[in-house]
Design a protein around this motif. Structure first.
Motif, short mmCIF file in Angstrom:
data_model
loop_
_atom_site.label_atom_id
_atom_site.label_comp_id
_atom_site.label_asym_id
_atom_site.label_seq_id
_atom_site.Cartn_x
_atom_site.Cartn_y
_atom_site.Cartn_z
N ALA A 32 0.83 -1.21 0.00
CA ALA A 32 0.00 0.00 0.00
C ALA A 32 0.86 1.25 0.00
O ALA A 32 1.69 1.45 0.88
N THR A 33 0.64 2.13 -0.99
CA THR A 33 1.36 3.39 -1.10
C THR A 33 0.45 4.47 -1.65
O THR A 33 -0.62 4.18 -2.20
N LEU A 34 0.89 5.73 -1.51
CA LEU A 34 0.33 6.81 -2.31
C LEU A 34 1.09 6.79 -3.63
O LEU A 34 2.32 6.61 -3.63
N ALA A 35 0.38 6.96 -4.74
CA ALA A 35 1.06 7.02 -6.03
C ALA A 35 2.08 8.15 -6.00
O ALA A 35 1.88 9.17 -5.32
N TYR A 36 3.17 7.99 -6.72
CA TYR A 36 4.19 9.03 -6.77
C TYR A 36 3.56 10.31 -7.33
O TYR A 36 2.78 10.26 -8.28
N PRO A 37 3.87 11.47 -6.76
CA PRO A 37 3.26 12.72 -7.23
C PRO A 37 3.49 12.93 -8.73
O PRO A 37 4.61 12.70 -9.22
N PRO A 38 2.46 13.37 -9.46
CA PRO A 38 2.60 13.50 -10.91
C PRO A 38 3.53 14.63 -11.35
O PRO A 38 4.04 14.63 -12.44
N SER A 39 3.74 15.63 -10.49
CA SER A 39 4.64 16.73 -10.84
C SER A 39 5.27 17.31 -9.58
O SER A 39 4.72 17.18 -8.49
N ASP A 40 6.42 17.93 -9.72
CA ASP A 40 7.14 18.60 -8.62
C ASP A 40 7.60 17.65 -7.52
O ASP A 40 8.12 18.11 -6.50
N SER A 41 7.38 16.34 -7.65
CA SER A 41 7.76 15.36 -6.63
C SER A 41 7.13 15.64 -5.27
O SER A 41 7.65 15.22 -4.24
N VAL A 42 6.00 16.34 -5.25
CA VAL A 42 5.32 16.64 -3.99
C VAL A 42 3.84 16.83 -4.25
O VAL A 42 3.44 17.35 -5.29
N GLN A 93 -8.81 13.20 -1.24
CA GLN A 93 -9.10 14.52 -1.80
C GLN A 93 -8.84 15.61 -0.77
O GLN A 93 -9.20 15.48 0.40
N GLY A 94 -8.25 16.70 -1.22
CA GLY A 94 -8.00 17.84 -0.36
C GLY A 94 -7.02 17.54 0.76
O GLY A 94 -7.36 17.59 1.94
N LEU A 95 -5.78 17.23 0.39
CA LEU A 95 -4.76 16.94 1.40
C LEU A 95 -4.59 18.13 2.34
O LEU A 95 -4.59 19.28 1.92
N ALA A 96 -4.40 17.85 3.62
CA ALA A 96 -4.32 18.90 4.64
C ALA A 96 -2.96 19.58 4.66
O ALA A 96 -2.83 20.68 5.20
N TYR A 97 -1.93 18.94 4.09
CA TYR A 97 -0.59 19.50 4.10
C TYR A 97 0.20 18.93 2.93
O TYR A 97 -0.24 17.97 2.29
N ASP A 98 1.36 19.54 2.66
CA ASP A 98 2.22 19.02 1.60
C ASP A 98 2.71 17.61 1.97
O ASP A 98 3.07 17.36 3.12
N VAL A 99 2.72 16.72 0.99
CA VAL A 99 3.19 15.35 1.21
C VAL A 99 4.29 15.06 0.19
O VAL A 99 4.08 15.16 -1.02
N ARG A 100 5.46 14.68 0.72
CA ARG A 100 6.64 14.40 -0.12
C ARG A 100 7.10 12.96 0.07
O ARG A 100 6.78 12.35 1.09
N PRO A 101 7.87 12.43 -0.89
CA PRO A 101 8.48 11.12 -0.68
C PRO A 101 9.27 11.11 0.62
O PRO A 101 9.93 12.08 0.97
N GLY A 102 9.16 10.02 1.36
CA GLY A 102 9.80 9.90 2.67
C GLY A 102 8.81 10.12 3.80
O GLY A 102 9.11 9.78 4.95
N MET A 103 7.63 10.67 3.48
CA MET A 103 6.60 10.88 4.49
C MET A 103 5.60 9.73 4.45
O MET A 103 5.42 9.09 3.41
N ASN A 104 4.92 9.47 5.58
CA ASN A 104 3.84 8.50 5.65
C ASN A 104 2.53 9.22 5.92
O ASN A 104 2.50 10.21 6.65
N VAL A 105 1.45 8.71 5.34
CA VAL A 105 0.12 9.29 5.54
C VAL A 105 -0.79 8.22 6.13
O VAL A 105 -0.91 7.13 5.56
N PRO A 106 -1.44 8.48 7.27
CA PRO A 106 -2.33 7.49 7.86
C PRO A 106 -3.63 7.39 7.06
O PRO A 106 -4.28 8.40 6.79
N VAL A 107 -4.00 6.18 6.69
CA VAL A 107 -5.26 5.94 5.96
C VAL A 107 -6.00 4.81 6.66
O VAL A 107 -5.42 3.78 6.97
N THR A 108 -7.28 5.05 6.93
CA THR A 108 -8.12 4.05 7.62
C THR A 108 -9.03 3.36 6.63
O THR A 108 -9.78 4.03 5.89
N GLU A 162 -0.16 3.24 7.80
CA GLU A 162 0.71 4.37 7.46
C GLU A 162 1.26 4.14 6.05
O GLU A 162 2.15 3.31 5.85
N LEU A 163 0.73 4.88 5.08
CA LEU A 163 1.13 4.68 3.69
C LEU A 163 2.29 5.58 3.31
O LEU A 163 2.20 6.81 3.46
#
Length: 196
Positions: free
Chosen positions: A55-65, A143-158, A170-171
């Motif tokens: 389980a991952t977030l897809a790599y950002p389509p632009s700007d690597s973030v 949809q509507g991320l609360a903050y910038d998310v970059r490679p190396g970060m984890n995002v909690p998904v339920t 933690e994705l």
């Protein structure tokens, strides 16, 4: 008698020296496993008979973030190891305003639901033991991320399943599906065809 004692002491000394040499043989060696990486790139979790794999977030389509307020697609496999169908009832995250599920939300018994990128086959070790059956496909978008998310970060998904219950994972941000071109390298060309 003295000659016999000397022989015994000499044999003992040789034995001790051999033991020291053998013990030192492995010191400082690099093992075969020290550079091996885990076969699974993403997060894993299990709730009841449901297994979440890769389980991952897809790599950002632009700007690597992913910028705050933008949307992020999920890539993962959901495996139902029960004979009964299972339903993915909802997905949520404290890092996003909303999450949408489109496509299949029911995983047939002894089956796999592929979410997001479907490049390549589902590995055999990720297939349930009983007959494979048709693999379901779906898309989940935060949809509507609360903050910038970059490679190396984890995002909690339920993930909430109607029968199995709820699990928070933690994705990490995944890797690019295709190599990115470094336009600053010697010999790289811009759109006009000229070299940098």
């Amino acid at each position: 008698m003295r000659q016999q004692i000397r022989r015994v002491l000499g044999s003992a000394a040789l034995g001790l020296a051999a033991a020291i040499v053998v013990a030192g043989c492995g010191a400082g060696q690099i093992t075969q496993t020290d550079t091996q990486e885990a076969a699974v790139n993403g997060a894993q979790a299990t709730v009841g008979s449901i297994a979440i794999r890769d389980a991952t977030l897809a790599y950002p389509p632009s700007d690597s973030v992913y910028r705050a307020g933008s949307n992020a697609q999920l890539n993962l496999r959901i495996i139902n190891d029960s004979d009964q169908p299972a339903e993915l009832a909802s997905v949520s995250s404290e890092a996003a305003a909303n999450a949408t599920i489109s496509g299949a939300s029911t995983i047939a018994g002894r089956n796999v639901l592929v979410i997001g990128s479907t490049e390549g086959e589902v590995p055999d070790f990720q297939r349930p033991t009983a007959g494979p059956g048709p693999i379901g496909e779906a898309t989940i978008v935060l949809q509507g991320l609360a903050y910038d998310v970059r490679p190396g970060m984890n995002v909690p998904v339920t993930f909430t399943f109607a029968e199995a219950g709820q699990v928070t994972v933690e994705l990490p941000v995944g890797v690019p599906e295709h190599p990115r071109t470094n336009h600053s390298e010697p010999g790289a060309h811009d759109e006009s065809g000229s070299s940098h």
